[in-house]
Design an enzyme around this catalytic site. Structure first.
Site, PDB file in Angstrom:
ATOM      1  N   LEU A 140      -3.959   9.866  10.556  1.00 42.33           N
ATOM      2  CA  LEU A 140      -3.320   9.364   9.627  1.00 42.33           C
ATOM      3  C   LEU A 140      -2.895  10.135   8.482  1.00 42.33           C
ATOM      4  O   LEU A 140      -3.667  11.478   7.513  1.00 42.33           O
ATOM      5  CB  LEU A 140      -4.997   8.410   9.413  1.00 42.33           C
ATOM      6  CG  LEU A 140      -6.090   7.333  10.223  1.00 42.33           C
ATOM      7  CD1 LEU A 140      -6.870   7.003   9.220  1.00 42.33           C
ATOM      8  CD2 LEU A 140      -4.721   6.407  10.248  1.00 42.33           C
ATOM      9  N   ASP A 141      -1.614   9.398   7.817  1.00 40.43           N
ATOM     10  CA  ASP A 141      -1.378   9.995   6.549  1.00 40.43           C
ATOM     11  C   ASP A 141      -2.219  10.340   5.801  1.00 40.43           C
ATOM     12  O   ASP A 141      -3.241   9.741   5.921  1.00 40.43           O
ATOM     13  CB  ASP A 141      -0.241   8.858   5.691  1.00 40.43           C
ATOM     14  CG  ASP A 141       1.193   8.883   6.782  1.00 40.43           C
ATOM     15  OD1 ASP A 141       1.224   9.586   7.430  1.00 40.43           O
ATOM     16  OD2 ASP A 141       1.496   7.908   7.044  1.00 40.43           O
ATOM     17  N   ARG A 142      -2.668  11.768   5.189  1.00 43.81           N
ATOM     18  CA  ARG A 142      -2.968  12.163   3.974  1.00 43.81           C
ATOM     19  C   ARG A 142      -3.607  10.766   3.328  1.00 43.81           C
ATOM     20  O   ARG A 142      -5.195  10.643   2.487  1.00 43.81           O
ATOM     21  CB  ARG A 142      -2.888  12.543   2.617  1.00 43.81           C
ATOM     22  CG  ARG A 142      -3.576  13.887   1.208  1.00 43.81           C
ATOM     23  CD  ARG A 142      -2.641  13.995   0.845  1.00 43.81           C
ATOM     24  NE  ARG A 142      -1.988  15.497   1.626  1.00 43.81           N
ATOM     25  CZ  ARG A 142      -2.817  16.576   1.140  1.00 43.81           C
ATOM     26  NH1 ARG A 142      -3.563  16.796   0.437  1.00 43.81           N
ATOM     27  NH2 ARG A 142      -1.968  17.594   1.957  1.00 43.81           N
ATOM     28  N   THR A 144      -3.330   7.774   3.796  1.00 46.70           N
ATOM     29  CA  THR A 144      -3.987   6.353   3.590  1.00 46.70           C
ATOM     30  C   THR A 144      -5.607   6.755   4.765  1.00 46.70           C
ATOM     31  O   THR A 144      -5.907   7.452   5.683  1.00 46.70           O
ATOM     32  CB  THR A 144      -3.768   5.983   5.324  1.00 46.70           C
ATOM     33  OG1 THR A 144      -1.609   6.017   5.119  1.00 46.70           O
ATOM     34  CG2 THR A 144      -3.920   5.203   6.467  1.00 46.70           C
ATOM     35  N   ARG A 249       4.773   2.294   6.356  1.00 47.23           N
ATOM     36  CA  ARG A 249       5.020   1.633   5.343  1.00 47.23           C
ATOM     37  C   ARG A 249       7.253   2.201   5.716  1.00 47.23           C
ATOM     38  O   ARG A 249       7.610   0.986   4.216  1.00 47.23           O
ATOM     39  CB  ARG A 249       4.789   3.740   4.392  1.00 47.23           C
ATOM     40  CG  ARG A 249       3.595   3.916   4.058  1.00 47.23           C
ATOM     41  CD  ARG A 249       3.154   5.359   4.413  1.00 47.23           C
ATOM     42  NE  ARG A 249       3.141   5.832   3.464  1.00 47.23           N
ATOM     43  CZ  ARG A 249       3.475   7.010   2.852  1.00 47.23           C
ATOM     44  NH1 ARG A 249       2.956   7.627   3.996  1.00 47.23           N
ATOM     45  NH2 ARG A 249       3.803   7.414   1.688  1.00 47.23           N
TER      46      ARG A 249
END
Length: 331
Positions: A140-142, A144, A249
């Site tokens: 997961l992105d930082r 998110t 995104r």
């Protein structure tokens, strides 16, 4: 620096791509380092050269070239009581094969040159009764929050890795986007590629592409508008059919309804001032085949920053009892 060694693929490793088998065994190596060793013939399976996509099976012998020792930023063997308590507080589900965490906003999944505290660095705190730490099977992105899956042993890691790659999993994200998307239900398709010049996750961005562009990948996202706040913002459920970097995104910004709080992907529509803080994207639910049979379904409670915005805009998460329901007909 280690010397050359020959390693036999174990039964617990299962059948796996050689590059992924190497990454599991030497987690401090980057994908680029692994691919270079394979491409230059330093890694051999049963004496033969291989490609990164070739698979290894239990019983095969793998020649491993000298591997540099882990850098100082690699996950430490010791963990403070504070970090152990923290990582254990995130557990949503735990069984003999799988752990699912509710990852908070603002903490990276893996480390980098300037990222010393991250989820991967705290996984020793999730050994519980096992000798080995669990392994990440997706990212997961930082910024998110939400469901993050770990495998508790190599066989489960191989099984879950294949499930994610073969799209045998269902992932539902909740987002607050600016404006009111029309139509209220749809599917977004586009070609995208990494923008040049960014060499680490914090600066990496995707840009629009056409099919024949070098590095172009096709991305598909399904969306449903669940509720609206007087045209200012909308609560949207997102289902990534493909799993591309920053896909959700990128797609929402391209549609003209960027995810609120996104510092990278913006659109012409202005973001209300009270929604300009943290990225409002949450990995709400996950449904996947279980390594020991059957199906695992996990729902992550809203992160505090998302919960605050829901209250501000008058959204009630109880209005979406089953996060998968809006997409059932599209599976």
């Amino acid at each position: 620096m280690r010397s050359v060694e020959t390693v036999e693929v174990g039964e617990d490793d299962g059948v796996a791509r050689i590059d992924r088998w190497l990454r599991r065994r030497y987690p401090h190596l980057t994908q680029g380092q692994v691919e270079k060793m394979i491409r230059t013939g330093q890694v051999r399976v049963d004496g033969a050269r291989v490609k990164a996509s070739d698979r290894v099976s239990p019983g095969q012998s793998v020649r491993i070239p000298p591997i540099p020792e882990a850098a100082e930023r690699a996950p430490p063997s010791g963990l403070s009581r504070k970090d152990e308590d923290f990582i254990r507080s995130l557990v949503l589900h735990k069984d003999d094969d799988v752990i699912v965490l509710n990852k908070p906003h603002g903490i990276a999944v893996q480390g980098g040159a300037k990222t010393l505290r991250h989820i991967d660095g705290m996984l020793d705190g999730l050994k519980f009764e096992n000798e080995k730490r669990p392994k990440l099977v997706h990212r997961l992105d930082r910024d998110t929050s939400g469901c993050l899956v770990l495998a508790r042993h190599p066989r489960a890691a191989a099984f879950l890795g294949e499930a994610f790659r073969d799209r045998d999993t269902d992932k539902i994200y909740w987002a607050i986007v600016v404006g009111s998307p029309r139509p209220k239900i749809g599917e977004l398709r586009s070609w995208m590629r990494k923008a040049p010049g960014a060499h680490d996750a914090d600066r990496e961005m995707m840009q629009r592409a056409v099919q024949w562009d070098e590095g172009a990948v096709h991305a598909i996202t399904q969306y449903v508008v669940l509720s609206e706040a007087a045209g200012r913002a909308s609560w949207v459920a997102l289902r990534p059919v493909t799993g591309r970097t920053h896909q959700l995104r990128f797609h929402m910004a391209e549609m003209g309804h960027a995810i609120a709080g996104d510092p990278k992907y913006k659109c012409d529509r202005p973001t209300p001032n009270d929604l300009t803080g943290a990225l409002l994207l949450h990995a709400r639910a996950l449904r996947l085949p279980h390594p020991s049979g059957g199906e695992l379904k996990v729902i992550a409670p809203l992160a505090p920053h998302m919960e605050a915005i829901f209250d501000l805009l008058g959204f009630d998460e109880r209005d979406a009892k089953d996060p998968f329901e809006p997409f059932e007909g599209a599976r």
